[in-house]
Design a protein around this motif. Structure first.
Motif, PDB file in Angstrom:
ATOM      1  N   PRO A   1       0.771  -1.250   0.000  1.00  0.00           N
ATOM      2  CA  PRO A   1       0.000   0.000   0.000  1.00  0.00           C
ATOM      3  C   PRO A   1       0.799   1.296   0.000  1.00  0.00           C
ATOM      4  O   PRO A   1       0.277   2.335  -0.405  1.00  0.00           O
ATOM      5  N   ARG A   2       2.043   1.287   0.456  1.00  0.00           N
ATOM      6  CA  ARG A   2       2.702   2.555   0.791  1.00  0.00           C
ATOM      7  C   ARG A   2       3.689   2.992  -0.288  1.00  0.00           C
ATOM      8  O   ARG A   2       4.398   2.176  -0.870  1.00  0.00           O
TER       9      ARG A   2
ATOM     10  N   SER B   1      -0.584  13.341  -2.147  1.00  0.00           N
ATOM     11  CA  SER B   1      -0.137  12.510  -1.024  1.00  0.00           C
ATOM     12  C   SER B   1       1.370  12.295  -1.039  1.00  0.00           C
ATOM     13  O   SER B   1       1.960  11.934  -0.014  1.00  0.00           O
ATOM     14  N   VAL B   2       2.007  12.487  -2.205  1.00  0.00           N
ATOM     15  CA  VAL B   2       3.464  12.363  -2.286  1.00  0.00           C
ATOM     16  C   VAL B   2       4.084  13.723  -2.616  1.00  0.00           C
ATOM     17  O   VAL B   2       5.170  13.809  -3.166  1.00  0.00           O
TER      18      VAL B   2
ATOM     19  N   LEU C   1      -3.413   9.838   1.191  1.00  0.00           N
ATOM     20  CA  LEU C   1      -2.991   8.441   1.202  1.00  0.00           C
ATOM     21  C   LEU C   1      -1.843   8.242   2.200  1.00  0.00           C
ATOM     22  O   LEU C   1      -1.082   9.168   2.463  1.00  0.00           O
ATOM     23  N   PRO C   2      -1.697   7.040   2.749  1.00  0.00           N
ATOM     24  CA  PRO C   2      -0.689   6.797   3.795  1.00  0.00           C
ATOM     25  C   PRO C   2       0.715   6.621   3.223  1.00  0.00           C
ATOM     26  O   PRO C   2       1.249   5.513   3.141  1.00  0.00           O
ATOM     27  N   ASP C   3       1.322   7.718   2.833  1.00  0.00           N
ATOM     28  CA  ASP C   3       2.657   7.673   2.252  1.00  0.00           C
ATOM     29  C   ASP C   3       3.652   8.376   3.174  1.00  0.00           C
ATOM     30  O   ASP C   3       3.271   9.099   4.094  1.00  0.00           O
ATOM     31  N   THR C   4       4.944   8.188   2.920  1.00  0.00           N
ATOM     32  CA  THR C   4       5.977   8.616   3.855  1.00  0.00           C
ATOM     33  C   THR C   4       7.095   9.353   3.136  1.00  0.00           C
ATOM     34  O   THR C   4       7.597   8.893   2.112  1.00  0.00           O
TER      35      THR C   4
END
Length: 465
Positions: free
Chosen positions: A147-148, A165-166, A180-183
């Motif tokens: 997902p990430r 999200s990015v 979205l769950p991004d880092t």
């Protein structure tokens, strides 16, 4: 259709009658802050026509374009080959966008694009850079089952929800959560990349080989080392070349500057349009596409209503032909080296000028704290009000006094970014350097209209808090 249908519409007449209302219309019906901002900094010009790297106003004054529509106008404006291709495709009356056939132009453009990245196999055509990135994010997640997505601090990949999200800049993200769950990791930080990959849920890492915000290049060897880490952890390398691709940095793609780098997914757009028809492309490996489009039931699992339209495909084919015939990549490298070298030679001459960096015709000019007491006090005043005001003070006289259009490279940055059409040569380099030198001379005199304008910007920055 009956004879004479549509004769009630006259575009030239409409523009002649209503063109003078352009700023009023925009303020009333579109983004009301844009005309306000343009008037504040004196950018509310009325350009009548454009060609190549130049605009002209109603009085016949020419303006040098060092912005290229944020990189869209790679070949300059109204290149005759691209114009002819669009006339030809319209005159052909093709059965376009039936959605249930396979037209030749998308396949021909994909074939031509893939020759520049021979390790990639397939192309999805959308309508913009952010859509190209959205496609890559979806494909990476589906193909890996993870997902990430990892991205870099200060990155810019677009403004739709997935690409936002990015996006590594808080100013663009604020108020639009949840995303979205991004880092994010720092550009060049391999330890952080490996740490995140070890968690086992990373689908891919999206990266600009040279970040548009601030014009920061990935450190030597970083992309290759990142690729090795990603492969080890079964994650994908996604190269965002929306701005850096198609010759901008003196290579066809910026990632090609580093030997051995082969992205799994590659995003391009902007210059591929020829400045006419919005287009985006996501290039990828065969296995990724086959996993996404795994059966006939999934044939439309990812598509775009205007994707692969004939006008965009014709423009893209014409752009690639011009790039080869006119040796555009070599010109970008040659002109970029000349411009960067001449600007870098000024660093010792001006204490406010701290760095000149970039590759090809993607150049960042950074300003910093001066050493002399008089200039330092003025610099401190600007910084206390809002970081980035000095760079804006340079951009404004470049346009107002020297008729050269540039941009500050990002909010709260003391960096000007130069991304002119890839066709510029020594004449344009001379004009820009002469103008920039004159503006720097004025700034270092410690007085004059430039610093008066700086006081105006300070008052406005304080008032907006």
């Amino acid at each position: 259709m009956t004879d004479g249908a549509g004769e009630g519409f006259d575009l030239a007449k409409l523009l002649a009658e209503r063109g003078a209302e352009r700023y009023e219309l925009h303020g009333r019906h579109l983004n009301h802050q844009l005309p306000r901002m343009l008037r504040t900094i004196g950018f509310d010009k009325v350009y009548e026509r454009a060609e190549g790297a130049y605009f002209w106003d109603a009085e016949g004054n020419d303006y040098l374009d060092m912005l290229a529509g944020f990189g869209v106008m790679g070949l300059g404006r109204h290149h005759p080959v691209v114009r002819k291709a669009l006339h030809d495709v319209l005159d052909a009356s093709l059965a376009d966008l039936t959605r249930f056939d396979c037209q030749p132009l998308p396949g021909l453009l994909a074939e031509r694009l893939l020759t520049h990245s021979p390790h990639l196999d397939r192309v999805f055509f959308g309508n913009s850079g952010t859509e190209a990135v959205e496609t890559a994010l979806k494909f990476a997640r589906y193909a890996t089952g993870k997902p990430r997505i990892l991205y870099c601090a200060h990155a810019f990949h677009g403004l739709t929800t997935g690409s936002l999200s990015v996006n590594g800049e808080a100013g663009f993200r604020d108020g639009f959560a949840p995303l979205l769950p991004d880092t994010a990791i720092a550009l060049g930080d391999l330890d952080a990349l490996e740490r995140e990959l070890k968690r086992g849920d990373v689908a891919g890492f999206v990266v600009e080989p040279i970040q548009g915000k601030g014009v920061h290049e990935s450190p030597p060897g970083f992309l290759r080392a990142a690729q090795e880490l990603l492969r080890r952890h079964k994650a994908l390398l996604i190269a965002d070349e929306v701005q850096t691709g198609l010759g901008r940095t003196g290579d066809f793609y910026a990632y090609q500057h580093e030997e051995g780098v082969e992205p799994d997914l590659l995003c391009v757009a902007k210059a591929l349009s020829g400045g006419y028809v919005p287009v985006g492309a996501t290039l990828g490996k065969d296995w990724i596409f086959k996993r996404v489009y795994s059966s006939m039931d999934r044939v439309l699992v990812h598509s775009a209503s205007f994707g692969s339209n004939a006008q965009a495909m014709a423009a893209g084919l014409a752009v690639l032909a011009v790039m080869e015939d006119e040796e555009i990549v070599a010109n970008a490298r040659r002109s970029g080296d000349l411009l960067r070298e001449r600007l870098a030679a000024l660093i010792g001459r001006y204490e406010l000028l701290h760095d000149v960096r970039g590759r090809g015709l993607m150049i960042g000019i950074e300003f910093g704290r001066p050493s002399s007491l008089k200039l330092r006090s003025r610099w401190t005043m600007l910084q206390a009000a809002r970081k980035g005001l000095f760079a804006q003070m340079v951009v404004v006289p470049l346009l107002q006094k020297h008729r050269i259009l540039t941009q500050v490279s990002g909010d709260h940055l003391e960096v000007i970014k130069l991304i002119p059409p890839l066709t510029v040569g020594e004449k344009e380099v001379d004009r820009f350097v002469d103008a920039f030198t004159a503006v720097m001379d004025d700034a270092h005199s410690g007085g004059g209209l430039m610093w008066d304008f700086g006081k105006t910007l300070v008052r406005q920055a304080v008032a907006s808090r």
